[in-house]
Design a protein around this motif. Structure first.
Motif: not given
Length: 440
Positions: A378-383
């Motif tokens: 989800l952190g990768a999606v946020q980035r």
């Protein structure tokens, strides 16, 4: 802890995904035989000779499972319909019990405020069509179009989104070149034809759904980040070929009307005559693109015929599948897909998750490793969102532990634990983490 809704754009959607053959139970409800039934019945193909006869018995436990989806505060449920449940022979007579089941599923989701996201095909081809060559036979595009019309005339007025085929790479390459999935072939000519015909079938299904007045139609492909084993020119060629087969062939066909040259070097002699003329159908416009992402691979050259490559072991921590955990790959593919193929089209992460060594203890499963995996992805999606990529949703694979194809019932991807003897469902810590994070 997982990031909460407020950490994403206001219109961002969270969901869970499953597939029909993996959870429904295929031995009841009037479903016809599939090539997965015969593949599983062949000794050595599936661990412990497991099969999808009962699955998670979702067919009979539908209400309980829909309550789990709603209880997790998910916005979207991505499910698939079984071709052989709707049309037991693949063509001809319709199984009304099958249509009724998907009617109940869609209505049940809507009653619970969950958006139904339908996938028409998640790998269970009716045996009667497999007998006629299956995905090797060009006629499958029209068979699939007819099936699309039958099922979507029934539920197409109420589904929120629809996509024709889940993971064309698995339907064609994994199943016809590597032989790991049904029909279990290792034949380059069969592979070339299956890869092309699966895209032609995608296009025909889009045409049919447009004709029915449906909207919010998409394409779902799977991706693996690829790293070179060394800095040699031979390795660079192997990496480019792997990337072309796995990550660029199907997007290229759907969104650009072309196939990568690295793939044509091996498959062009085996593609059907006049394949170039089919791009007008294959490139039917879609409204969104779905990305399924799990892992990366380390690739080096191999002294073999085309594609002349092999996988090498990687150093990163791995899931129970032996897959490296590499969240940066998801960010990469979201950015690359928008840049090179889809532009401003909405993107969804339609599958992402991990198999973990889950243990039910004192009525609970504390799957902290899965929570960490989801959190990092989800952190990768946020980035990607922060970089301006139009990512509109994330769907976790999977709602529940299920039949993991050739690996049987041992590999557990679910947010909900399933006891495959009693079929009792037990939400895991990851499910509760989502429920808390997604509370409005």
């Amino acid at each position: 802890m997982l990031p909460t809704r407020k950490d994403f754009p206001q219109d961002f959607l969270f969901g869970v995904a499953t597939s029909a053959y993996q959870i429904e139970g295929h031995s009841f409800g009037g479903a016809g035989p599939t090539h997965w039934d015969s593949f599983a019945a062949t000794p050595g193909n599936v661990d412990k000779a497991d099969n999808g006869a009962v699955g998670c018995d979702h067919y009979h436990r539908l209400v309980e499972d829909l309550d789990l989806i709603a209880g997790g505060n998910f916005d979207v449920y991505r499910f698939s319909t079984s071709w052989a449940r709707v049309l037991p022979e693949g063509r001809g007579a319709v199984n009304q019990d099958g249509l009724d089941f998907y009617d109940r599923l869609v209505d049940g989701l809507l009653e619970r405020g969950v958006k139904p996201a339908a996938t028409l095909y998640h790998w269970e081809l009716p045996s009667a069509l497999a007998d006629l060559g299956g995905w090797r036979n060009r006629d499958i595009a029209n068979w699939f179009a007819d099936y699309t019309r039958v099922i979507m005339e029934r539920i197409g007025d109420r589904v929120w989104s629809a996509a024709p085929i889940n993971e064309p790479w698995c339907v064609s390459w994994l199943s016809h070149f590597e032989g790991h999935h049904a029909p279990g072939l290792r034949d380059i000519r069969a592979t070339a034809r299956a890869m092309h015909h699966v895209l032609l079938s995608h296009g025909r299904a889009i045409e049919v759904m447009r004709d029915l007045g449906m909207s919010n139609l998409g394409a779902v492909c799977n991706f693996e980040y690829v790293e070179p084993a060394d800095n040699s020119a031979e390795t660079a060629r192997a990496v480019a070929t792997y990337d072309a087969i796995y990550n660029r062939f199907f997007l290229g066909g759907i969104f650009k009307g072309e196939y990568p040259q690295e793939v044509l070097e091996g498959l062009a002699p085996h593609l059907p005559t006049g394949w170039q003329d089919d791009f007008a159908t294959i490139t039917q416009p879609v409204d969104w693109c779905g990305l399924n992402y799990y892992t990366r691979k380390i690739i080096g050259p191999a002294d073999t015929p085309w594609p002349s490559l092999e996988e090498r072991p990687g150093p990163l921590p791995k899931t129970e599948m032996g897959w490296e955990i590499y969240p940066d790959g998801l960010e990469y593919f979201l950015k690359r897909t928008a840049r090179d193929f889809t532009g401003d089209l909405p993107l969804y992460v339609t599958e992402n998750g991990m198999a973990a060594p889950d243990r039910l203890e004192n009525g609970a499963v504390q799957d902290d490793d899965r929570i960490d995996y989801i959190n990092r992805h989800l952190g990768a999606v946020q980035r990607a969102v922060q970089a301006g990529v139009p990512v509109k949703g994330y769907y976790s694979w999977s709602l529940m532990d299920n039949f993991e194809w050739a690996l049987g019932y041992d590999k557990r991807f679910g947010l909900v634990h399933v006891d495959f003897d009693s079929l009792e469902r037990t939400p895991k810590a990851s499910y509760h983490a989502f429920r808390k994070a997604l509370t409005r």
